[in-house]
Design an enzyme around this catalytic site. Structure first.
Site, PDB file in Angstrom:
ATOM      1  CG  LEU A   1     -19.094 -14.275 -24.216  1.00 12.88           C
ATOM      2  CD1 LEU A   1     -18.489 -12.964 -23.721  1.00 12.88           C
ATOM      3  CD2 LEU A   1     -19.022 -14.355 -25.729  1.00 12.88           C
TER       4      LEU A   1
ATOM      5  N   GLY B   1     -23.738 -15.024 -24.083  1.00 12.82           N
ATOM      6  CA  GLY B   1     -23.171 -14.616 -25.379  1.00 12.82           C
ATOM      7  C   GLY B   1     -23.809 -15.346 -26.559  1.00 12.82           C
TER       8      GLY B   1
ATOM      9  CG  ASN C   1     -26.782 -17.132 -18.039  1.00 18.67           C
ATOM     10  OD1 ASN C   1     -26.270 -16.630 -19.017  1.00 18.67           O
ATOM     11  ND2 ASN C   1     -26.336 -18.262 -17.518  1.00 18.67           N
ATOM     12  CD  GLU C   2     -24.605 -11.980 -19.814  1.00 19.38           C
ATOM     13  OE1 GLU C   2     -25.807 -12.054 -19.526  1.00 19.38           O
ATOM     14  OE2 GLU C   2     -24.194 -12.028 -20.986  1.00 19.38           O
TER      15      GLU C   2
END
Ligand SMILES: CC/C=C\CC/C=C/CC(=O)SCCNC(=O)CCNC(=O)[C@H](O)C(C)(C)COP(=O)(O)OP(=O)(O)OC[C@H]1O[C@@H](n2cnc3c(N)ncnc32)[C@H](O)[C@@H]1OP(=O)(O)O
Length: 243
Positions: A49, A94, A118-119
């Site tokens: 994202l 994302g 990997n947020e």
């Protein structure tokens, strides 16, 4: 479908909308039965994202952006077409979700081409439908560890945990995806499509039932000062890497 949003194929609102329109066009044309999703940006499948869409904007923008992210996932995840990803570069968050939404994944064998959700490394949280998509692919235990640690798996590990289905030399990613496609297209279309829906609908329905609440939750979360600060620090680190 070759993604081209240089330098890193980040999923901006404009790019998400383009992808969505392209997918809808292919889906509504009866001549098309399948998509191979790949990247036109050398060494990068997608950086996920677009952080600029989630940083320093107003709540209305966050809501519009998140609705587009949801829409793209729903359309890819439930597409009646066979969708195979030919992953020819690093693939984060994302972008990884997009690949996980495909029916089959081929990854180029280059140790730099790690992929995963990997947020947590950014101080943010993978939403429940990102998590569900990962769990459906690699199982609960692997997903739990991968999500908490924000793991990006290099090719051999991605294959081992089942995040991808095949790892091939870099120059064979597209041909391997095409060969795989032949097997999927040999199955009677209606039977394959209904089976896909049977497998995936419960996961998609969870989001469909809570779509507005999920948007509100995202807007609340991303608007927090602490989260905005964490994203700015992460972006700054990306920029400093160059110097
Ligand atoms: C309740 C739910 C709440 C929240 C859920 C939110 C969910 C978010 C999911 C996501 O997808 S968050 C995005 C996660 N993505 C990443 O962590 C990847 C970040 N990028 C990288 O690690 C690297 O850029 C790369 C490995 C992909 C490529 O490296 P390299 O080829 O060395 O390029 P640069 O790092 O120099 O990047 C070039 C340029 O692009 C900018 N950029 C990179 N990634 C993004 C991004 N995701 N969004 C926006 N911009 C990005 C980077 O800052 C550079 O910009 P310059 O202006 O310095 O050229």
């Amino acid at each position: 479908m070759k993604m081209r949003n240089p330098p890193v194929n980040s999923l901006s609102l404009e790019f998400l909308t383009e992808l969505l329109i392209s997918l809808e066009k292919l889906e509504s044309d009866k001549a098309f039965h399948a998509i191979i999703l790949t990247s036109d940006c050398p060494g990068i499948f997608s950086a996920g994202l677009d952080l600029m869409e989630m940083c320093g904007r107003d709540p209305t923008h966050y809501a519009e952006y998140w609705k587009a992210v949801q829409e793209l996932w729903l359309r890819f995840y439930l597409s009646h077409l066979v969708v195979i990803s030919a992953i020819n570069g690093v693939n984060a968050a994302g972008g990884c979700l997009l690949a996980l939404s495909c029916d089959y994944r081929v990854l180029a064998d280059n140790p730099k081409y790690a992929m995963g959700l990997n947020e947590t490394l950014l101080g943010i949280i993978a939403p429940f439908w990102f998590k569900d998509t990962l769990v459906n692919t690699v199982g609960h235990r692997t997903a739990e560890r991968a999500l908490q640690l924000g793991l990006l798996f290099p090719p051999a590990e991605a294959l081992q945990v089942g995040m991808v289905d095949k790892v091939v030399p870099e120059d064979q990613v597209l041909s391997a995806a095409r060969s795989e496609l032949a097997q999927w297209l040999a199955i009677p279309g209606h039977a394959r499509q209904l089976t896909k829906s049977l497998m995936r609908k419960p996961t998609a329905d969870r989001l469909l039932k809570e779509r507005d609440a999920d948007i509100q939750n995202f807007v609340r979360f991303i608007s927090r000062d602490a989260i905005q600060k964490a994203l700015r620090v992460y972006l700054e680190k990306l920029k400093q890497k160059k110097t």
